[in-house]
Scaffold this motif. Structure first.
Motif, mmCIF file in Angstrom:
data_model
loop_
_atom_site.group_PDB
_atom_site.id
_atom_site.type_symbol
_atom_site.label_atom_id
_atom_site.label_comp_id
_atom_site.label_asym_id
_atom_site.label_seq_id
_atom_site.Cartn_x
_atom_site.Cartn_y
_atom_site.Cartn_z
ATOM 1 N N MET A 29 43.287 12.982 28.519
ATOM 2 C CA MET A 29 42.645 12.049 29.391
ATOM 3 C C MET A 29 43.838 11.291 30.065
ATOM 4 S SD MET A 29 38.685 11.274 29.864
ATOM 5 C CE MET A 29 38.307 10.757 31.598
ATOM 6 N N LYS A 30 44.452 10.636 29.055
ATOM 7 C CA LYS A 30 45.281 9.492 29.433
ATOM 8 C C LYS A 30 46.635 10.078 30.102
ATOM 9 C CE LYS A 30 44.158 5.801 26.118
ATOM 10 N NZ LYS A 30 44.621 5.078 25.127
ATOM 11 N N LYS A 31 47.092 11.264 29.631
ATOM 12 C CA LYS A 31 48.010 12.106 30.175
ATOM 13 C C LYS A 31 47.599 12.333 31.798
ATOM 14 C CE LYS A 31 50.907 16.089 30.309
ATOM 15 N NZ LYS A 31 51.063 17.618 29.908
ATOM 16 N N LEU A 32 46.443 12.739 31.901
ATOM 17 C CA LEU A 32 45.995 13.114 33.507
ATOM 18 C C LEU A 32 46.024 11.955 34.398
ATOM 19 C CD1 LEU A 32 43.579 15.897 32.776
ATOM 20 C CD2 LEU A 32 45.813 16.210 33.878
ATOM 21 N N LEU A 33 45.379 10.884 33.524
ATOM 22 C CA LEU A 33 45.046 9.389 34.337
ATOM 23 C C LEU A 33 46.402 8.805 34.596
ATOM 24 C CD1 LEU A 33 41.670 8.192 32.978
ATOM 25 C CD2 LEU A 33 42.051 9.416 34.995
ATOM 26 N N TYR A 34 47.374 8.559 33.765
ATOM 27 C CA TYR A 34 48.388 7.591 33.735
ATOM 28 C C TYR A 34 49.680 8.319 33.799
ATOM 29 C CZ TYR A 34 44.604 4.487 32.038
ATOM 30 O OH TYR A 34 43.621 3.678 32.113
ATOM 31 N N GLY A 35 49.720 9.619 33.433
ATOM 32 C CA GLY A 35 51.018 10.329 33.227
ATOM 33 C C GLY A 35 51.443 9.960 31.659
ATOM 34 N N SER A 36 52.791 10.693 31.440
ATOM 35 C CA SER A 36 53.203 10.797 30.029
ATOM 36 C C SER A 36 54.208 9.684 29.887
ATOM 37 C CB SER A 36 53.889 12.150 29.964
ATOM 38 O OG SER A 36 52.598 12.921 30.335
ATOM 39 N N ASN A 37 55.114 9.177 30.968
ATOM 40 C CA ASN A 37 56.318 8.261 30.512
ATOM 41 C C ASN A 37 56.116 6.893 30.370
ATOM 42 O OD1 ASN A 37 57.906 10.821 31.005
ATOM 43 N ND2 ASN A 37 58.027 10.399 33.105
ATOM 44 N N TYR A 38 55.063 6.680 29.406
ATOM 45 C CA TYR A 38 54.939 5.361 28.771
ATOM 46 C C TYR A 38 54.805 5.326 27.273
ATOM 47 C CZ TYR A 38 49.840 5.534 28.718
ATOM 48 O OH TYR A 38 48.679 5.825 28.588
ATOM 49 N N TYR A 285 60.195 2.882 43.619
ATOM 50 C CA TYR A 285 60.425 1.597 42.965
ATOM 51 C C TYR A 285 58.960 1.378 42.076
ATOM 52 C CZ TYR A 285 57.829 -0.199 47.212
ATOM 53 O OH TYR A 285 57.002 -0.652 48.537
ATOM 54 N N PHE A 286 59.162 0.416 41.194
ATOM 55 C CA PHE A 286 58.222 -0.039 40.400
ATOM 56 C C PHE A 286 56.866 -1.081 41.033
ATOM 57 C CE2 PHE A 286 61.425 0.758 37.410
ATOM 58 C CZ PHE A 286 61.025 1.289 36.287
ATOM 59 N N THR A 287 56.059 -1.087 41.033
ATOM 60 C CA THR A 287 54.911 -1.802 41.538
ATOM 61 C C THR A 287 54.161 -2.279 40.470
ATOM 62 O OG1 THR A 287 53.156 -0.163 41.898
ATOM 63 C CG2 THR A 287 54.817 -0.670 43.760
ATOM 64 N N CYS A 288 53.714 -3.707 40.618
ATOM 65 C CA CYS A 288 52.938 -4.402 39.698
ATOM 66 C C CYS A 288 51.618 -4.933 40.379
ATOM 67 C CB CYS A 288 53.441 -5.377 38.953
ATOM 68 S SG CYS A 288 52.395 -6.036 37.672
ATOM 69 N N ALA A 289 50.483 -4.369 40.400
ATOM 70 C CA ALA A 289 48.981 -5.011 40.990
ATOM 71 C C ALA A 289 48.655 -6.033 40.144
ATOM 72 C CB ALA A 289 47.995 -3.826 41.263
ATOM 73 N N ILE A 290 48.434 -7.115 40.705
ATOM 74 C CA ILE A 290 47.704 -8.623 39.665
ATOM 75 C C ILE A 290 46.424 -9.058 40.379
ATOM 76 C CG2 ILE A 290 48.334 -10.675 39.111
ATOM 77 C CD1 ILE A 290 51.528 -9.961 39.346
ATOM 78 N N PRO A 326 58.348 4.362 39.117
ATOM 79 C CA PRO A 326 58.725 5.093 40.405
ATOM 80 C C PRO A 326 58.488 6.616 40.380
ATOM 81 C CG PRO A 326 60.762 3.891 39.486
ATOM 82 C CD PRO A 326 59.408 3.692 38.563
ATOM 83 N N ASP A 327 58.174 7.148 39.115
ATOM 84 C CA ASP A 327 57.557 8.341 39.166
ATOM 85 C C ASP A 327 56.061 8.617 39.087
ATOM 86 O OD1 ASP A 327 56.733 7.484 36.672
ATOM 87 O OD2 ASP A 327 57.683 9.216 35.670
ATOM 88 N N GLY A 328 55.453 7.439 39.201
ATOM 89 C CA GLY A 328 53.874 7.487 39.310
ATOM 90 C C GLY A 328 53.301 7.418 38.127
ATOM 91 N N THR A 329 54.045 7.291 37.208
ATOM 92 C CA THR A 329 53.477 6.972 35.718
ATOM 93 C C THR A 329 52.768 5.373 35.920
ATOM 94 O OG1 THR A 329 54.905 8.534 34.544
ATOM 95 C CG2 THR A 329 53.881 6.379 33.187
ATOM 96 N N ARG A 330 51.718 5.279 35.149
ATOM 97 C CA ARG A 330 51.207 3.885 35.446
ATOM 98 C C ARG A 330 50.784 3.313 33.965
ATOM 99 N NH1 ARG A 330 45.105 2.464 37.019
ATOM 100 N NH2 ARG A 330 45.514 1.238 35.448
ATOM 101 N N THR A 331 50.682 2.264 33.613
ATOM 102 C CA THR A 331 50.313 1.474 32.458
ATOM 103 C C THR A 331 48.747 1.625 32.269
ATOM 104 O OG1 THR A 331 50.388 -0.687 33.076
ATOM 105 C CG2 THR A 331 52.316 0.164 32.236
#
Lengths: 388, 388
Positions: A29-38, A285-290, A326-331
């Motif tokens: 689920m995390k892979k689908l929701l967040y991506g793999s690169n973290y 680029y990187f984004t950070c929503a706060i 930048p690749d769409g992976t999120r934390t």
């Protein structure tokens, strides 16, 4: 305050719910929701103990990227702070500001222990989100000069002491130019100098977001601030909804764009995980929503323009601070309810790596769109509609 | 085919995993992931039985919106088809096309039973996604004229019979103009007439997506097709990554934008749920992202430009077809593995309702961006960078 009762009803986070699944299902689920690169970023026990003592939830992650042959890695650590008001909104202005400063100082100390290079505070971090009330006083007293106001001076000391770039979104009062008020982010470099400021480009006109009653659309453009830890920009809150705003920061060379915000309500939360993430992917680029947390309750009743009775609270600010690569992976996000610090480590070189992979910067036909947008903004523009 | 073995490894869907949670947790999680403004759309038992017999997974949802006083609701039902190749890629061109047509005809019959008004097929729906191979033959034989090719003629009969608008994304051969090949969507209205065609605006140049070897960037602009069931547009596949592409369809008045695609790979799947959803929110229209399923295996080896050995398959196309409403609410997706039909019902009036609520169309400062983009596309453009 009625706050405590309200908060207990709130869902903590998607991750808290996911933790009830099997490890295998969580991974899928995390892979689908967040991506793999973290991956988790381990912090020393002393840091974690200090966080616990100070009651900050910690989310710490490393974005995985590839070393290059020619360029050295440019690894930075970024922290984003998510807090609630420490005092009731009825507290005097100076007391409120002092209490908020104190909490920020604790968080910056924590970030310094975690070797953070760039620290970003919330939108209008020194004050309640009073715009919902549409009242002018005492709230306008929170406004202060960007370059040499008390909050900037306070942070300059901490930036210098900790060798840390600090982004400080405040309510700016431009005393030099007719006392105009702005929604502004001040960028203080790691030597404690004010590098510059950016004024919010898009101002909302809906629900409780009555900001257009207090200040106007920003006039500072789409600056990118070149710091020792990378090229950063700030897309303040509502500018999140505007793809051209994100695009211009990208065209000016941003590698990390902060989106400090004050957000409450289902209509906003449904797109919170989407827009800054899409911007990261679209602009490489990187984004950070706060976002802040907690429910702010005001002394006087106000209405929200939604046909419902007058009330005194702004609704639950749902936190959920997160970073996208930048690749769409999120934390994973910080929770919807707790104060916390999101700490992420990443290599800024990833921006160009992703550009080289996707090539969006080359296949986006910008000249064509510049021309079409120019036409589309004319009063007599005829939309391209195919009819039988 | 090695397909069967591969497919069994694939995760079915996020929803399948979520179904293991308590009902309360599922509700909380779905609200956070999808939003609140949708509900299941009940279909008659006869429809569901037919779907089962034909082995189509059904996802059917209604987007919840509010009646207005002055305008009548404009409720439409839309269907998007997600299929896999019915034959191995080695099948002769005409046999392959006939088998694919047959499957589409079954799906259109099913949609007609479910009272669907607008039906959208996959990108390049009549053929394998052969671009990965970089071979020209026999694949280019799948190309056919948009206005009067065999596939268009085949669908015109079904559109007329079922009073259904059909969007048919094919490989177009423009026999009138030098045999140029395009990636094109043909719009057939509910009377069986060809309303027009749209050519893909952005062509990828990465991984297995070697489309730029076969055709160029589209020259038909950003048409919106005014049908009896609303104003629709088609953003073909890779155009999904470009926010200005989405924006222009919005400026031309689109109410529903289809994104027929062929997508495989983690790097693509991580942003699949994000981009069309962000576009819906940014432009206050409905979007529907459509992908095929299954692994296509080719007779000859090819490489993917990723340093890995030559191989014969394109990777798993992960399906996950879904619809997003203008407020950012989305439906659950069709699965990652099964053929299926996504059927959604919604009121097109919701587009304007969301515009009236958020006002993005008014506070986006389009004139400023038209000017800045024009400057930014000049060779000597100097980015706005603040340095010490």
């Amino acid at each position: 305050m009625s706050e405590t009762k309200k908060e207990t009803k709130e869902v903590v986070s998607i991750d808290e719910i996911m933790s009830k699944l099997s490890l295998e299902d969580q991974t899928s689920m995390k892979k689908l929701l967040y991506g793999s690169n973290y991956e988790p970023l381990e912090l020393p026990e002393t840091v974690m103990n200090f966080a616990k003592k100070m009651q900050f939830e910690i989310g710490s992650y490393r974005i995985i990227s590839t070393p290059e042959q020619v360029r050295k890695a440019r690894v930075v650590r970024m922290a984003a702070l998510q807090t609630k008001l420490p005092l009731p909104t009825t507290a005097p202005v100076i007391e409120m500001r002092a209490a908020i400063w104190k909490r920020a100082e604790e968080a910056i100390e924590l970030a310094a222990k975690a070797k953070v290079n760039i620290f970003c505070l919330q939108e209008l971090w020194t004050m309640p989100y009073f715009f919902c009330t549409r009242e002018k006083q005492p709230w306008c007293e929170f406004a202060e000069p960007a370059e040499n106001g008390p909050t900037t001076k306070f942070l300059q000391v901490l930036a210098r002491k900790n060798n840390m770039v600090i982004v400080s979104p405040i309510l700016e009062r431009d005393e030099v130019h007719s006392d105009v008020i702005w929604n502004t982010a001040v960028v203080i470099d790691n030597h404690g100098d004010v590098l510059g400021k950016h004024r919010k480009n898009h101002i909302p006109r809906n629900e409780d977001f009555n900001e257009s009653t207090y200040y106007f659309e920003g006039n500072t453009g789409h600056e990118v601030f070149e710091t020792e830890f990378g090229k950063i920009a700030i897309n303040i809150c509502y500018g999140r909804h505007h793809v051209l705003n994100w695009l211009m920061y990208g065209l000016n060379g941003a590698e990390l764009v902060f989106n400090p915000s004050v957000e409450a309500g289902d209509f906003s939360e449904v797109i919170w995980p989407i827009e800054p993430r899409c911007a990261a992917a679209a602009n490489s680029y990187f984004t950070c929503a706060i976002n802040r947390v907690g429910t702010e309750v005001y002394p006087n009743e106000f209405t929200s323009g939604d046909g419902k009775p007058a009330h005194k609270d702004f609704g639950h600010c749902y936190g959920s601070t997160y970073l996208t690569a930048p690749d769409g992976t999120r934390t994973p996000a910080l929770s919807r309810v707790n104060e916390g610090l999101l700490i992420t480590e990443f290599d800024l070189n990833m921006c160009r790596q992703v550009k080289d992979f996707w090539c969006f910067q080359m296949d986006r036909r910008l000249e064509m769109y510049a021309e079409r947008l120019t036409k589309a903004t004319k009063v007599d523009y005829v939309p391209q509609i195919v009819r039988k």
